[in-house]
Motif scaffolding. Structure first.
Motif, PDB file in Angstrom:
ATOM      1  N   PRO A  62       0.820  -1.215   0.000  1.00  0.00           N
ATOM      2  CA  PRO A  62       0.000   0.000   0.000  1.00  0.00           C
ATOM      3  C   PRO A  62       0.855   1.267   0.000  1.00  0.00           C
ATOM      4  O   PRO A  62       2.037   1.237   0.349  1.00  0.00           O
ATOM      5  CB  PRO A  62      -0.801  -0.108   1.298  1.00  0.00           C
ATOM      6  N   ILE A  63       0.222   2.358  -0.363  1.00  0.00           N
ATOM      7  CA  ILE A  63       0.895   3.662  -0.351  1.00  0.00           C
ATOM      8  C   ILE A  63       0.963   4.139   1.100  1.00  0.00           C
ATOM      9  O   ILE A  63      -0.070   4.278   1.747  1.00  0.00           O
ATOM     10  CB  ILE A  63       0.126   4.687  -1.208  1.00  0.00           C
ATOM     11  N   PRO A  64       2.152   4.374   1.632  1.00  0.00           N
ATOM     12  CA  PRO A  64       2.248   4.891   3.008  1.00  0.00           C
ATOM     13  C   PRO A  64       1.794   6.344   3.069  1.00  0.00           C
ATOM     14  O   PRO A  64       1.829   7.066   2.070  1.00  0.00           O
ATOM     15  CB  PRO A  64       3.735   4.766   3.328  1.00  0.00           C
ATOM     16  N   THR A  65       1.368   6.764   4.243  1.00  0.00           N
ATOM     17  CA  THR A  65       1.030   8.167   4.442  1.00  0.00           C
ATOM     18  C   THR A  65       2.319   8.979   4.338  1.00  0.00           C
ATOM     19  O   THR A  65       3.351   8.586   4.874  1.00  0.00           O
ATOM     20  CB  THR A  65       0.364   8.372   5.818  1.00  0.00           C
ATOM     21  N   THR A 127      -0.502  12.875   1.704  1.00  0.00           N
ATOM     22  CA  THR A 127      -0.911  11.846   0.753  1.00  0.00           C
ATOM     23  C   THR A 127      -1.152  10.578   1.559  1.00  0.00           C
ATOM     24  O   THR A 127      -0.316  10.200   2.387  1.00  0.00           O
ATOM     25  CB  THR A 127       0.184  11.606  -0.307  1.00  0.00           C
ATOM     26  N   PHE A 128      -2.291   9.932   1.324  1.00  0.00           N
ATOM     27  CA  PHE A 128      -2.623   8.753   2.115  1.00  0.00           C
ATOM     28  C   PHE A 128      -3.458   7.776   1.301  1.00  0.00           C
ATOM     29  O   PHE A 128      -4.026   8.117   0.273  1.00  0.00           O
ATOM     30  CB  PHE A 128      -3.388   9.151   3.380  1.00  0.00           C
ATOM     31  N   MET A 129      -3.530   6.556   1.827  1.00  0.00           N
ATOM     32  CA  MET A 129      -4.354   5.503   1.250  1.00  0.00           C
ATOM     33  C   MET A 129      -5.134   4.877   2.394  1.00  0.00           C
ATOM     34  O   MET A 129      -4.603   4.704   3.489  1.00  0.00           O
ATOM     35  CB  MET A 129      -3.473   4.455   0.575  1.00  0.00           C
ATOM     36  N   VAL A 130      -6.378   4.552   2.151  1.00  0.00           N
ATOM     37  CA  VAL A 130      -7.242   3.988   3.182  1.00  0.00           C
ATOM     38  C   VAL A 130      -7.881   2.709   2.641  1.00  0.00           C
ATOM     39  O   VAL A 130      -8.208   2.622   1.460  1.00  0.00           O
ATOM     40  CB  VAL A 130      -8.290   5.030   3.637  1.00  0.00           C
ATOM     41  N   CYS A 131      -8.000   1.706   3.527  1.00  0.00           N
ATOM     42  CA  CYS A 131      -8.577   0.420   3.134  1.00  0.00           C
ATOM     43  C   CYS A 131      -9.508  -0.095   4.216  1.00  0.00           C
ATOM     44  O   CYS A 131      -9.426   0.323   5.369  1.00  0.00           O
ATOM     45  CB  CYS A 131      -7.477  -0.634   2.928  1.00  0.00           C
ATOM     46  N   ASN A 132     -10.375  -1.027   3.820  1.00  0.00           N
ATOM     47  CA  ASN A 132     -11.126  -1.818   4.782  1.00  0.00           C
ATOM     48  C   ASN A 132     -10.907  -3.276   4.401  1.00  0.00           C
ATOM     49  O   ASN A 132     -10.016  -3.571   3.593  1.00  0.00           O
ATOM     50  CB  ASN A 132     -12.607  -1.412   4.830  1.00  0.00           C
TER      51      ASN A 132
END
Length: 151
Positions: A62-65, A127-132
Motif C-alpha cells: 500500500p501507499i504509506p502516508t 498523501t494517504f491511502m485507506v482500506c477496509n
C-alpha cells in the motif's frame, strides 16, 4: 425515440446523483505553540469504523502516508513527522506483507522552528491511502494551510 433517449438520460442522472463519494477519513489541522518560536503542527486523521490508514512505514504494497511541506523562508522543520496513535500490525495476504496502520485516529506531528516571531503559514500536502477488509481507495492528496507565529 425521443422518449427512450429522455428515459435513458434521466436514469443516468439519477444514477450519478445516487453515487456515493466515499470519504472514510476526516482531517483536522492545527498548530500548538511550545515556546516563543517553536510549534508542533498536528495533522490528525479521524478514520471511520472498519477502515484503516497506513503508517509512514506501511510495509510492502500500500501507499504509506506521506507529507510534503512547501518551503517557507520563515520556517525550519525540526526532525521528521512523528505518529501518535495505536499502531496496528498484521500480515496481509493480498499484499504478502506485514502492514502497519491505524484505525479510528492518528495524530501526525511535525515540530517546526520559526526564524522570526512574524505571522506566517505552514502549507503542504498529506498523501494517504485507506482500506477496509473489502477494498482500498486510491491514494488521495489533501492540501493543508496552518497559521503560526504573530503576536
Amino acid at each position: 425515440m425521443k422518449k427512450i433517449i429522455l428515459v435513458i438520460l434521466l436514469a443516468s442522472v439519477v444514477g450519478i446523483t445516487n453515487a456515493q463519494i466515499i470519504t472514510p477519513v476526516k482531517w483536522t489541522f492545527a498548530a500548538k505553540k511550545i515556546t516563543d518560536k517553536t510549534y508542533e503542527i498536528h495533522i490528525t486523521a479521524l478514520v471511520d469504523d472498519k477502515w484503516h490508514i497506513y503508517s509512514q512505514i506501511a510495509g510492502d504494497g500500500p501507499i504509506p502516508t506521506s507529507f510534503s511541506f512547501i518551503a517557507n523562508p520563515l520556517v525550519a522543520l525540526n526532525g521528521k513527522v512523528t505518529e501518535i496513535g495505536k499502531l496496528e500490525k498484521s500480515y496481509d495476504e493480498n499484499f504478502k506483507s506485514e502492514l502497519k496502520y491505524y484505525e479510528k485516529q492518528v495524530d501526525f506531528v511535525q515540530k517546526i522552528k520559526l526564524k522570526s516571531s512574524a505571522f506566517t503559514v505552514v502549507k503542504g500536502t498529506v498523501t494517504f491511502m485507506v482500506c477496509n477488509d473489502r477494498q482500498c481507495l486510491p491514494p488521495k492528496d489533501i492540501p493543508f494551510s496552518i497559521k503560526v507565529g504573530g503576536k
